[in-house]
Each structure stands twice: as C-alpha cells, then as structure tokens.
Design a protein around this motif. Structure first.
Motif, PDB file in Angstrom:
ATOM      1  N   LEU A  33       0.899  -1.087   0.108  1.00 39.68           N
ATOM      2  CA  LEU A  33       0.042  -0.097  -0.023  1.00 39.68           C
ATOM      3  C   LEU A  33       0.858   1.357  -0.018  1.00 39.68           C
ATOM      4  CD1 LEU A  33      -2.246  -0.891   3.028  1.00 39.68           C
ATOM      5  CD2 LEU A  33      -2.764  -1.126   0.316  1.00 39.68           C
ATOM      6  N   SER A  34       0.553   2.270  -0.939  1.00 43.05           N
ATOM      7  CA  SER A  34       1.398   3.466  -0.752  1.00 43.05           C
ATOM      8  C   SER A  34       0.846   3.983   0.421  1.00 43.05           C
ATOM      9  CB  SER A  34       1.218   4.109  -2.038  1.00 43.05           C
ATOM     10  OG  SER A  34      -0.131   4.688  -2.259  1.00 43.05           O
ATOM     11  N   GLY A  35       1.639   5.151   0.858  1.00 45.23           N
ATOM     12  CA  GLY A  35       1.325   5.939   1.928  1.00 45.23           C
ATOM     13  C   GLY A  35      -0.084   6.756   1.387  1.00 45.23           C
TER      14      GLY A  35
ATOM     15  N   ILE B 219       3.539  -0.979   4.030  1.00 43.83           N
ATOM     16  CA  ILE B 219       3.085   0.397   3.851  1.00 43.83           C
ATOM     17  C   ILE B 219       3.999   1.484   3.587  1.00 43.83           C
ATOM     18  CG2 ILE B 219       2.790   0.555   6.302  1.00 43.83           C
ATOM     19  CD1 ILE B 219       0.080   2.114   4.133  1.00 43.83           C
ATOM     20  N   GLY B 220       3.804   2.244   2.673  1.00 41.37           N
ATOM     21  CA  GLY B 220       4.838   3.514   2.315  1.00 41.37           C
ATOM     22  C   GLY B 220       4.482   4.654   3.254  1.00 41.37           C
ATOM     23  N   ALA B 221       4.894   5.923   2.698  1.00 39.68           N
ATOM     24  CA  ALA B 221       4.897   7.091   3.782  1.00 39.68           C
ATOM     25  C   ALA B 221       4.782   8.332   2.948  1.00 39.68           C
ATOM     26  CB  ALA B 221       6.085   7.242   4.506  1.00 39.68           C
TER      27      ALA B 221
ATOM     28  N   TRP C  16       5.974  12.012   4.228  1.00 45.02           N
ATOM     29  CA  TRP C  16       7.371  12.375   4.125  1.00 45.02           C
ATOM     30  C   TRP C  16       8.016  11.625   3.082  1.00 45.02           C
ATOM     31  CZ3 TRP C  16      10.118  16.581   4.598  1.00 45.02           C
ATOM     32  CH2 TRP C  16      11.560  16.536   4.551  1.00 45.02           C
ATOM     33  N   ARG C  17       8.570  12.120   1.795  1.00 42.21           N
ATOM     34  CA  ARG C  17       9.413  11.267   1.011  1.00 42.21           C
ATOM     35  C   ARG C  17      10.775  11.982   1.129  1.00 42.21           C
ATOM     36  NH1 ARG C  17       4.901  10.764  -2.565  1.00 42.21           N
ATOM     37  NH2 ARG C  17       4.503   8.480  -2.911  1.00 42.21           N
ATOM     38  N   GLY C  18      11.791  10.935   1.166  1.00 44.63           N
ATOM     39  CA  GLY C  18      13.214  11.261   1.264  1.00 44.63           C
ATOM     40  C   GLY C  18      13.598  12.466   0.155  1.00 44.63           C
ATOM     41  N   ARG C  19      12.828  12.220  -0.862  1.00 46.19           N
ATOM     42  CA  ARG C  19      13.298  13.198  -2.162  1.00 46.19           C
ATOM     43  C   ARG C  19      12.756  14.464  -1.970  1.00 46.19           C
ATOM     44  NH1 ARG C  19      14.698  11.573  -6.800  1.00 46.19           N
ATOM     45  NH2 ARG C  19      14.266   9.531  -6.343  1.00 46.19           N
TER      46      ARG C  19
ATOM     47  N   ALA D   2      17.030  12.243   5.170  1.00 50.47           N
ATOM     48  CA  ALA D   2      15.769  12.413   4.975  1.00 50.47           C
ATOM     49  C   ALA D   2      14.917  10.926   4.537  1.00 50.47           C
ATOM     50  CB  ALA D   2      15.685  13.094   3.329  1.00 50.47           C
ATOM     51  N   ASP D   3      15.742  10.054   4.041  1.00 48.91           N
ATOM     52  CA  ASP D   3      15.285   8.685   3.981  1.00 48.91           C
ATOM     53  C   ASP D   3      14.870   7.913   5.403  1.00 48.91           C
ATOM     54  OD1 ASP D   3      15.324   8.709   1.296  1.00 48.91           O
ATOM     55  OD2 ASP D   3      17.301   7.708   0.854  1.00 48.91           O
ATOM     56  N   TYR D   4      15.805   7.904   6.422  1.00 47.59           N
ATOM     57  CA  TYR D   4      15.324   7.754   7.555  1.00 47.59           C
ATOM     58  C   TYR D   4      14.076   8.368   8.144  1.00 47.59           C
ATOM     59  CZ  TYR D   4      19.500   4.708   8.263  1.00 47.59           C
ATOM     60  OH  TYR D   4      20.569   3.739   8.315  1.00 47.59           O
ATOM     61  N   MET D   5      13.976   9.552   7.848  1.00 48.92           N
ATOM     62  CA  MET D   5      12.649   9.941   8.221  1.00 48.92           C
ATOM     63  C   MET D   5      11.593   9.602   7.448  1.00 48.92           C
ATOM     64  SD  MET D   5      13.843  14.001   8.245  1.00 48.92           S
ATOM     65  CE  MET D   5      12.243  14.833   8.169  1.00 48.92           C
ATOM     66  N   GLY D   6      11.722   9.170   6.204  1.00 43.01           N
ATOM     67  CA  GLY D   6      10.618   8.372   5.582  1.00 43.01           C
ATOM     68  C   GLY D   6      10.302   7.330   6.140  1.00 43.01           C
ATOM     69  N   MET D   7      11.467   6.298   6.481  1.00 39.37           N
ATOM     70  CA  MET D   7      10.955   5.025   7.176  1.00 39.37           C
ATOM     71  C   MET D   7      10.498   5.072   8.319  1.00 39.37           C
ATOM     72  SD  MET D   7      14.530   3.117   6.067  1.00 39.37           S
ATOM     73  CE  MET D   7      15.821   4.142   5.968  1.00 39.37           C
TER      74      MET D   7
ATOM     75  N   GLY E 298       8.791   0.646   8.427  1.00 40.92           N
ATOM     76  CA  GLY E 298      10.458   0.820   8.477  1.00 40.92           C
ATOM     77  C   GLY E 298      11.134   0.385   7.059  1.00 40.92           C
ATOM     78  N   GLY E 299      10.166   0.198   6.043  1.00 39.16           N
ATOM     79  CA  GLY E 299      10.718   0.017   4.783  1.00 39.16           C
ATOM     80  C   GLY E 299      11.735  -1.506   4.836  1.00 39.16           C
ATOM     81  N   THR E 300      12.811  -1.222   4.189  1.00 35.47           N
ATOM     82  CA  THR E 300      14.035  -2.308   4.189  1.00 35.47           C
ATOM     83  C   THR E 300      14.949  -2.216   5.572  1.00 35.47           C
ATOM     84  OG1 THR E 300      15.523  -0.755   2.947  1.00 35.47           O
ATOM     85  CG2 THR E 300      14.146  -2.237   1.748  1.00 35.47           C
ATOM     86  N   GLY E 301      14.735  -0.674   6.163  1.00 35.00           N
ATOM     87  CA  GLY E 301      15.570  -0.370   7.216  1.00 35.00           C
ATOM     88  C   GLY E 301      16.854   0.443   6.771  1.00 35.00           C
ATOM     89  N   ASN E 302      16.973   0.419   5.466  1.00 33.44           N
ATOM     90  CA  ASN E 302      18.164   1.164   4.721  1.00 33.44           C
ATOM     91  C   ASN E 302      17.711   2.552   3.924  1.00 33.44           C
ATOM     92  OD1 ASN E 302      20.067  -0.987   5.065  1.00 33.44           O
ATOM     93  ND2 ASN E 302      18.375  -2.154   4.181  1.00 33.44           N
TER      94      ASN E 302
ATOM     95  N   THR F  22       9.868   1.730  -0.417  1.00 37.70           N
ATOM     96  CA  THR F  22       8.812   0.715   0.166  1.00 37.70           C
ATOM     97  C   THR F  22       8.383  -0.295  -0.857  1.00 37.70           C
ATOM     98  OG1 THR F  22       6.993   2.193  -0.013  1.00 37.70           O
ATOM     99  CG2 THR F  22       8.172   2.053   2.183  1.00 37.70           C
ATOM    100  N   ASP F  23       8.375  -0.026  -2.132  1.00 41.74           N
ATOM    101  CA  ASP F  23       8.431  -0.890  -3.138  1.00 41.74           C
ATOM    102  C   ASP F  23       9.349  -2.022  -3.167  1.00 41.74           C
ATOM    103  OD1 ASP F  23       6.126   0.169  -4.186  1.00 41.74           O
ATOM    104  OD2 ASP F  23       6.958   0.971  -5.930  1.00 41.74           O
ATOM    105  N   THR F  24      10.455  -1.590  -2.955  1.00 40.75           N
ATOM    106  CA  THR F  24      11.632  -2.491  -2.885  1.00 40.75           C
ATOM    107  C   THR F  24      11.466  -3.528  -1.625  1.00 40.75           C
ATOM    108  OG1 THR F  24      13.152  -1.185  -4.066  1.00 40.75           O
ATOM    109  CG2 THR F  24      14.190  -3.106  -2.818  1.00 40.75           C
TER     110      THR F  24
HETATM  111  N1  UDP Z   1      12.635   4.651   2.787  1.00 39.89           N
HETATM  112  C1  UDP Z   1      13.907   4.336   2.669  1.00 39.89           C
HETATM  113  N2  UDP Z   1      14.198   2.934   2.461  1.00 39.89           N
HETATM  114  C2  UDP Z   1      13.332   2.145   2.440  1.00 39.89           C
HETATM  115  C3  UDP Z   1      11.925   2.510   2.251  1.00 39.89           C
HETATM  116  C4  UDP Z   1      11.661   3.726   2.278  1.00 39.89           C
HETATM  117  O1  UDP Z   1      14.604   5.175   2.485  1.00 39.89           O
HETATM  118  O2  UDP Z   1      13.546   0.819   2.422  1.00 39.89           O
HETATM  119  C5  UDP Z   1      12.120   6.162   2.772  1.00 39.89           C
HETATM  120  C6  UDP Z   1      12.107   6.959   1.407  1.00 39.89           C
HETATM  121  O3  UDP Z   1      12.751   8.286   1.902  1.00 39.89           O
HETATM  122  C7  UDP Z   1      10.807   7.057   1.088  1.00 39.89           C
HETATM  123  C8  UDP Z   1      10.234   7.209   1.995  1.00 39.89           C
HETATM  124  O4  UDP Z   1      10.923   6.156   3.044  1.00 39.89           O
HETATM  125  O5  UDP Z   1      10.745   8.219   0.251  1.00 39.89           O
HETATM  126  C9  UDP Z   1       8.666   6.681   2.025  1.00 39.89           C
HETATM  127  O6  UDP Z   1       8.313   5.449   1.434  1.00 39.89           O
HETATM  128  P1  UDP Z   1       7.829   5.544  -0.354  1.00 39.89           P
HETATM  129  O7  UDP Z   1       8.200   6.526  -0.884  1.00 39.89           O
HETATM  130  O8  UDP Z   1       8.411   4.099  -0.924  1.00 39.89           O
HETATM  131  O9  UDP Z   1       6.387   5.529   0.071  1.00 39.89           O
HETATM  132  P2  UDP Z   1       5.138   5.343  -0.800  1.00 39.89           P
HETATM  133  O10 UDP Z   1       5.618   5.912  -2.283  1.00 39.89           O
HETATM  134  O11 UDP Z   1       4.871   3.846  -1.253  1.00 39.89           O
HETATM  135  O12 UDP Z   1       4.050   6.109  -0.092  1.00 39.89           O
END
Ligand code: UDP
Length: 243
Positions: A17-19, A56-58, A62-65, A77-82, A137-141, A146-148
């Motif tokens: 699921l995307s955020g 689940i995504g986020a 917040w997105r790291g980008r 920024a990515d840790y904040m996303g996780m 927490g995604g992959t933790g990296n 979160t797709d990966t």
């Molecule tokens: N993220 C990460 N590592 C992961 C999974 C997520 O760094 O293994 C961070 C990354 O910054 C990403 C954010 O968490 O932009 C949110 O995840 P994602 O963009 O995949 O969410 P979605 O688009 O599914 O809502």
C-alpha cells in the motif's frame, strides 16, 4: 489460472500500500476513515483464508526526495521516510484491530515500545496463526523504497504474489486520468515493464521480483471486489511475470 484446495489462486499475499492510500482528500496526512476502508478490504480477503502481510509506504507524510530537493542529506531524509511508515503501520493496526482483525506490526528499525523488531521467522509464525502482519520501516536502509521493501519481504515470507494496490485498475501505457486513449495491459513481462519504464514499481523492486520469479499483480484498492476476484483467480488488473 489454477487454484488450490481452498479455491485460491494465491494462498499467501504481500500487499503493498502506498502511503497515499491512507491520506485524506488532499493526499496528505492520515485519515482514520481511509484506514477503516482499507481494514474492511483486508478483512474480506483474510476471511477467504488468505495469509495477508502488508508493506506500507509514507508518501502521505514524507518522502526522502522532498528533503533531498531542499538540500537535506539523502540518508537522513530517507530515515525520516522510514520512520513515517511506522506511523502509517500503527494507524492501520489500529483500524484492523477495531474490526477484530488480529494484527502485528514489525519494524525494520528497532523501536520495541511500539512495534516488534522485524524477525522473519516470527512474521511467518504470525501468518500461520492467522494474524495480519504489517511491515513498517521499509527495508531499514536509506536509498531504497517501500516497493523494494515489499518485494524483499514477499520473498522472505514465501508470498505467492506481490499485490500492488493502486488508485487505477491496472497498468496503462499513459496516465489514464489524463489521456482518454490510454491502453491498459492485462499482462506484462518484467523485462517489458523495465524497458518501457512503466510505472508499476521502481526498477530495483521489479528486478528483485524478476530474479526471484515473484509475480506482481497491480489492482485497484478502491474497487470493492477487485482484490477478492484476483485471489479467486479471475482476471483483474495487470499481472507482471515472466511473460
Ligand atoms: N525509505 C527508505 N528505505 C526504504 C523504504 C523507504 O529510505 O527501504 C524512505 C524513502 O525516503 C521514501 C520514504 O521512506 O521516500 C517513503 O517510502 P515510499 O516513497 O516508498 O512510500 P510510498 O510512495 O509507497 O507512499
């Protein structure tokens, strides 16, 4: 499509699921009503006897980008996303438990007071005990998505399919919301998906699925029957596999 003794095409699923699926009207934040809608859909398939795990995504929080574009350090920024995915995971858990769906949240980043740490064998045990497992927490990296994480967890728990839940009923050659002539694919190969840069999932996630022959099914989360139909082996959405 062949089905098992329970009449299911897939016994164990990893639902991505995307955020955004949790967001309110503006595409941001967490809407408890949306969480309830998702819970009802998940309950419907869980009652069919399917083992359900969720990543689940986020993007709603917040997105790291976003941070990177504003000059932040990418990893921070990515840790904040996780971390944000864990908030979403808790919102889902709350909605699931309100309708008596037993749920466990596991986080790839340890925070023992709010979630179990990710332990593969324990996650499998929860599924065997009919609990829904939500991976936060995604992959933790950093540098991953979160797709990966969904592809990785699907493989780790032995899921039969990765179901990517979206707002549209499959993969199109163009954005169907902007182009009336957009054509929907019923079936795609991994390699075509990668070569044509179709927006199914990011290329790291698709490559991982391709290497491990994990099928990806793209379905509309908001179609009340799509998920259940897919699990019964009916043709819905877009199937991505070896082709
Ligand atoms: N993220 C990460 N590592 C992961 C999974 C997520 O760094 O293994 C961070 C990354 O910054 C990403 C954010 O968490 O932009 C949110 O995840 P994602 O963009 O995949 O969410 P979605 O688009 O599914 O809502």
């Amino acid at each position: 499509m062949t089905t098992n003794k329970n009449g299911l095409a897939y016994q164990r699923i990893l639902l991505k699921l995307s955020g955004e699926a949790l967001a309110g009207e503006e595409g941001l934040g967490i809407s408890p009503d949306r969480a309830t809608d998702i819970a009802q859909r998940v309950k419907q398939v869980h009652e069919m006897g399917v083992d359900v795990a969720i990543v689940i995504g986020a993007g709603n929080l917040w997105r790291g980008r976003t941070g990177l574009n504003a000059g932040m350090d990418r990893a921070t920024a990515d840790y904040m996303g996780m971390l944000a995915t864990v908030m979403n995971a808790l919102a889902l858990m709350d909605a699931f438990e309100r309708i008596n769906l037993m749920t466990r949240v596991q986080s790839a980043i340890e925070m023992r007071s709010v979630a179990e740490p990710y332990i593969r064998r324990r996650a499998i045990r929860h599924l065997e005990k009919n609990r829904v497992v939500i991976f936060g927490g995604g992959t933790g990296n950093p540098f991953f998505s979160t797709d990966t994480a969904a592809a990785l967890r699907a493989m780790e728990i032995g899921a039969d399919v990765l179901i990517k839940a979206t707002k549209v009923d499959g993969v199109y050659d163009k954005d169907p919301n902007q182009h009336v002539e957009a054509k929907k694919f019923e079936h795609l190969s991994y390699i075509d998906t990668l070569n044509r840069r179709l927006e199914v999932m990011d290329s790291t996630a698709i490559s991982l699925c391709m290497e491990n022959k994990l099928p990806i099914l793209v379905v509309n989360l908001w179609d009340e029957k799509a998920l259940a139909k897919a699990l019964l082996g009916e043709k819905v959405g877009t199937l991505v596999d070896e082709g």
